[in-house]
Design a protein around this motif. Structure first.
Motif, mmCIF file in Angstrom:
data_model
loop_
_atom_site.group_PDB
_atom_site.id
_atom_site.type_symbol
_atom_site.label_atom_id
_atom_site.label_comp_id
_atom_site.label_asym_id
_atom_site.label_seq_id
_atom_site.Cartn_x
_atom_site.Cartn_y
_atom_site.Cartn_z
ATOM 1 N N HIS A 1 -14.865 21.202 18.690
ATOM 2 C CA HIS A 1 -14.917 20.183 17.643
ATOM 3 C C HIS A 1 -13.914 20.495 16.523
ATOM 4 O O HIS A 1 -13.185 19.616 16.051
ATOM 5 C CB HIS A 1 -16.331 20.099 17.071
ATOM 6 C CG HIS A 1 -16.464 19.062 15.994
ATOM 7 N ND1 HIS A 1 -16.323 17.722 16.235
ATOM 8 C CD2 HIS A 1 -16.708 19.173 14.668
ATOM 9 C CE1 HIS A 1 -16.481 17.049 15.107
ATOM 10 N NE2 HIS A 1 -16.715 17.909 14.140
ATOM 11 N N LEU A 2 -13.872 21.771 16.116
ATOM 12 C CA LEU A 2 -12.908 22.162 15.081
ATOM 13 C C LEU A 2 -11.478 21.966 15.584
ATOM 14 O O LEU A 2 -10.633 21.416 14.880
ATOM 15 C CB LEU A 2 -13.108 23.635 14.680
ATOM 16 C CG LEU A 2 -14.430 24.008 13.990
ATOM 17 C CD1 LEU A 2 -14.492 25.516 13.745
ATOM 18 C CD2 LEU A 2 -14.590 23.259 12.671
ATOM 19 N N ALA A 3 -11.231 22.406 16.821
ATOM 20 C CA ALA A 3 -9.878 22.371 17.368
ATOM 21 C C ALA A 3 -9.365 20.950 17.572
ATOM 22 O O ALA A 3 -8.156 20.709 17.509
ATOM 23 C CB ALA A 3 -9.830 23.146 18.685
ATOM 24 N N HIS A 4 -10.260 20.003 17.828
ATOM 25 C CA HIS A 4 -9.818 18.636 18.085
ATOM 26 C C HIS A 4 -10.132 17.707 16.917
ATOM 27 O O HIS A 4 -9.264 17.356 16.150
ATOM 28 C CB HIS A 4 -10.422 18.135 19.405
ATOM 29 C CG HIS A 4 -9.931 18.920 20.566
ATOM 30 N ND1 HIS A 4 -8.840 18.555 21.306
ATOM 31 C CD2 HIS A 4 -10.349 20.112 21.066
ATOM 32 C CE1 HIS A 4 -8.609 19.470 22.230
ATOM 33 N NE2 HIS A 4 -9.510 20.433 22.115
ATOM 34 N N CYS A 5 -11.425 17.371 16.754
ATOM 35 C CA CYS A 5 -11.787 16.354 15.753
ATOM 36 C C CYS A 5 -11.364 16.761 14.345
ATOM 37 O O CYS A 5 -10.787 15.949 13.612
ATOM 38 C CB CYS A 5 -13.285 16.078 15.798
ATOM 39 S SG CYS A 5 -13.887 15.755 17.465
ATOM 40 N N VAL A 6 -11.649 18.007 13.941
ATOM 41 C CA VAL A 6 -11.345 18.394 12.560
ATOM 42 C C VAL A 6 -9.832 18.495 12.349
ATOM 43 O O VAL A 6 -9.293 17.965 11.374
ATOM 44 C CB VAL A 6 -12.068 19.711 12.159
ATOM 45 C CG1 VAL A 6 -11.639 20.168 10.776
ATOM 46 C CG2 VAL A 6 -13.579 19.523 12.213
ATOM 47 N N VAL A 7 -9.148 19.143 13.285
ATOM 48 C CA VAL A 7 -7.695 19.283 13.164
ATOM 49 C C VAL A 7 -7.016 17.910 13.161
ATOM 50 O O VAL A 7 -6.117 17.650 12.349
ATOM 51 C CB VAL A 7 -7.136 20.207 14.283
ATOM 52 C CG1 VAL A 7 -5.628 20.042 14.442
ATOM 53 C CG2 VAL A 7 -7.479 21.665 13.969
ATOM 54 N N GLU A 8 -7.455 17.005 14.043
ATOM 55 C CA GLU A 8 -6.861 15.649 14.066
ATOM 56 C C GLU A 8 -7.103 14.891 12.757
ATOM 57 O O GLU A 8 -6.197 14.226 12.248
ATOM 58 C CB GLU A 8 -7.413 14.820 15.225
ATOM 59 C CG GLU A 8 -6.596 15.029 16.510
ATOM 60 C CD GLU A 8 -7.379 14.672 17.762
ATOM 61 O OE1 GLU A 8 -8.103 13.647 17.749
ATOM 62 O OE2 GLU A 8 -7.293 15.447 18.744
ATOM 63 N N ALA A 9 -8.320 15.013 12.239
ATOM 64 C CA ALA A 9 -8.625 14.333 10.975
ATOM 65 C C ALA A 9 -7.735 14.880 9.865
ATOM 66 O O ALA A 9 -7.232 14.134 9.015
ATOM 67 C CB ALA A 9 -10.100 14.517 10.621
ATOM 68 N N ALA A 10 -7.515 16.206 9.874
ATOM 69 C CA ALA A 10 -6.650 16.813 8.861
ATOM 70 C C ALA A 10 -5.231 16.265 8.984
ATOM 71 O O ALA A 10 -4.574 15.970 7.987
ATOM 72 C CB ALA A 10 -6.645 18.336 9.021
ATOM 73 N N ARG A 11 -4.786 16.143 10.243
ATOM 74 C CA ARG A 11 -3.407 15.672 10.462
ATOM 75 C C ARG A 11 -3.199 14.223 10.059
ATOM 76 O O ARG A 11 -2.139 13.872 9.538
ATOM 77 C CB ARG A 11 -3.006 15.881 11.922
ATOM 78 C CG ARG A 11 -2.595 17.337 12.115
ATOM 79 C CD ARG A 11 -2.135 17.672 13.497
ATOM 80 N NE ARG A 11 -1.942 19.131 13.558
ATOM 81 C CZ ARG A 11 -2.018 19.862 14.643
ATOM 82 N NH1 ARG A 11 -2.291 19.292 15.798
ATOM 83 N NH2 ARG A 11 -1.833 21.170 14.578
ATOM 84 N N SER A 12 -4.229 13.396 10.310
ATOM 85 C CA SER A 12 -4.038 11.971 9.981
ATOM 86 C C SER A 12 -4.178 11.732 8.480
ATOM 87 O O SER A 12 -3.944 10.632 8.000
ATOM 88 C CB SER A 12 -4.994 11.099 10.787
ATOM 89 O OG SER A 12 -6.291 11.575 10.659
ATOM 90 N N GLY A 13 -4.533 12.772 7.718
ATOM 91 C CA GLY A 13 -4.580 12.652 6.254
ATOM 92 C C GLY A 13 -5.740 11.804 5.784
ATOM 93 O O GLY A 13 -6.586 11.384 6.586
ATOM 94 N N GLY A 14 -5.842 11.588 4.487
ATOM 95 C CA GLY A 14 -6.913 10.763 3.943
ATOM 96 C C GLY A 14 -8.214 11.527 3.813
ATOM 97 O O GLY A 14 -8.277 12.741 4.090
ATOM 98 N N PRO A 15 -9.273 10.850 3.384
ATOM 99 C CA PRO A 15 -10.552 11.494 3.075
ATOM 100 C C PRO A 15 -11.323 11.901 4.328
ATOM 101 O O PRO A 15 -12.305 12.618 4.252
ATOM 102 C CB PRO A 15 -11.310 10.402 2.312
ATOM 103 C CG PRO A 15 -10.747 9.116 2.839
ATOM 104 C CD PRO A 15 -9.318 9.395 3.190
ATOM 105 N N GLU A 16 -10.869 11.412 5.501
ATOM 106 C CA GLU A 16 -11.563 11.706 6.760
ATOM 107 C C GLU A 16 -11.742 13.223 6.994
ATOM 108 O O GLU A 16 -12.771 13.672 7.475
ATOM 109 C CB GLU A 16 -10.774 11.075 7.920
ATOM 110 C CG GLU A 16 -11.411 11.189 9.288
ATOM 111 C CD GLU A 16 -12.695 10.370 9.445
ATOM 112 O OE1 GLU A 16 -13.030 9.582 8.536
ATOM 113 O OE2 GLU A 16 -13.371 10.540 10.466
#
Lengths: 107, 107, 107, 107
Positions: free
Chosen positions: C74-89
């Motif tokens: 979950h950290l490696a995919h969902c969290v990292v992707e959310a960080a990359r796409s920027g914004g409050p996500e």
């Protein structure tokens, strides 16, 4: 535990997630140190085992809560920043955080 | 946590299970106090979060091990003696020990 | 626990971290289901309490290991992707993951 | 975990602490088996990782609670009886229970 572990490459980071709440962590850890002293006094005074165990549980919970706070700030800052700057650094940070979580869950 | 909890009726017991290893427990708790001080130093020096978490896990394990030792001696002495002397005391001791175990497992 | 919790907005995600190891997780969870059946057989056959407890600990460890695996992915995919796409996500994802970690550490 | 561990000498005991609540334990374990099946369904349906983790924590707590119940009854019956009948049996029971507690606390 050696109290002052060797520098890790990660120490070269300019800021860590918890820094902006440094005083809060210092206060909580100093309270935990006080709990450790309180436990020594209880053993010294030959207090009842169950009462000592209750204080050990309270101290463990306090430590756990420090760990969960540090971890959340680590994810929010170091991991998120590594993800944003791209490259293999994010994978390293995720692996490192996951290993720390596993140690917490199993301790 | 208040560091010096009020006397409990159980404090009237002449001896507790851990007393014959009091020095060992005092030594271990003093080492744990040192770990708490080491953690404050790490936060103060702004060490890397993951390294701090590693030390928190080590300290939690040390505390856990003190708790398991105290508990084993409590069962071997207080609980076994209560069982031997008969009466409702054994039930009280078992309930009390079980509650302490639940707190440990959940903390 | 209701076995089929309501859809969460997050379910709208096209892929989750663990999907590429779905078969591995299904196999591990089916083994855990077998352990739950084995425990019922032990209670039914009135096996010794301590032997039952040993199997409960083995099952808890297996579950914990599934949880740690899911979390790392979950950290490696969902969290990292959310960080990359920027914004409050990213903040939402970090908070959500931290809450899940706290539940694991405290359970 | 082998689901049917070899007989232990302790199995020769006529009754164990939990026997009088056997049906309750069977019901709880069957519910836990249902949780394991529910988790497989969630993975199969590719549900959101965090929702799966929430269910894993619920299942771990249910298992933990079964373990604490079994342990309390074990102390109240097997350990107390061994203490009453005198001899080295009590020491063996206390050691065995303490080892089981350590496994639970560390799992």
């Amino acid at each position: 535990m050696t109290e002052t572990p060797a520098e890790t490459p990660a120490d070269s980071h300019s800021t860590h997630g918890y820094i902006h709440r440094k005083d809060d962590y210092l206060k909580r850890l100093s309270r935990i140190e006080g709990q450790a002293r309180g436990l020594q006094r209880m053993v010294s005074d030959e207090k009842y085992c169950i009462d000592i165990l209750t204080q050990v549980s309270a101290m463990t919970k306090a430590l756990e809560s420090v760990a969960l706070g540090l971890l959340e700030e680590h994810l929010a800052h170091c991991v998120v920043e590594a993800a944003r700057s791209g490259g293999p650094e994010a994978d390293i940070k995720v692996k490192e955080a996951s290993d720390a979580i596993a140690r917490l869950v199993r301790s």
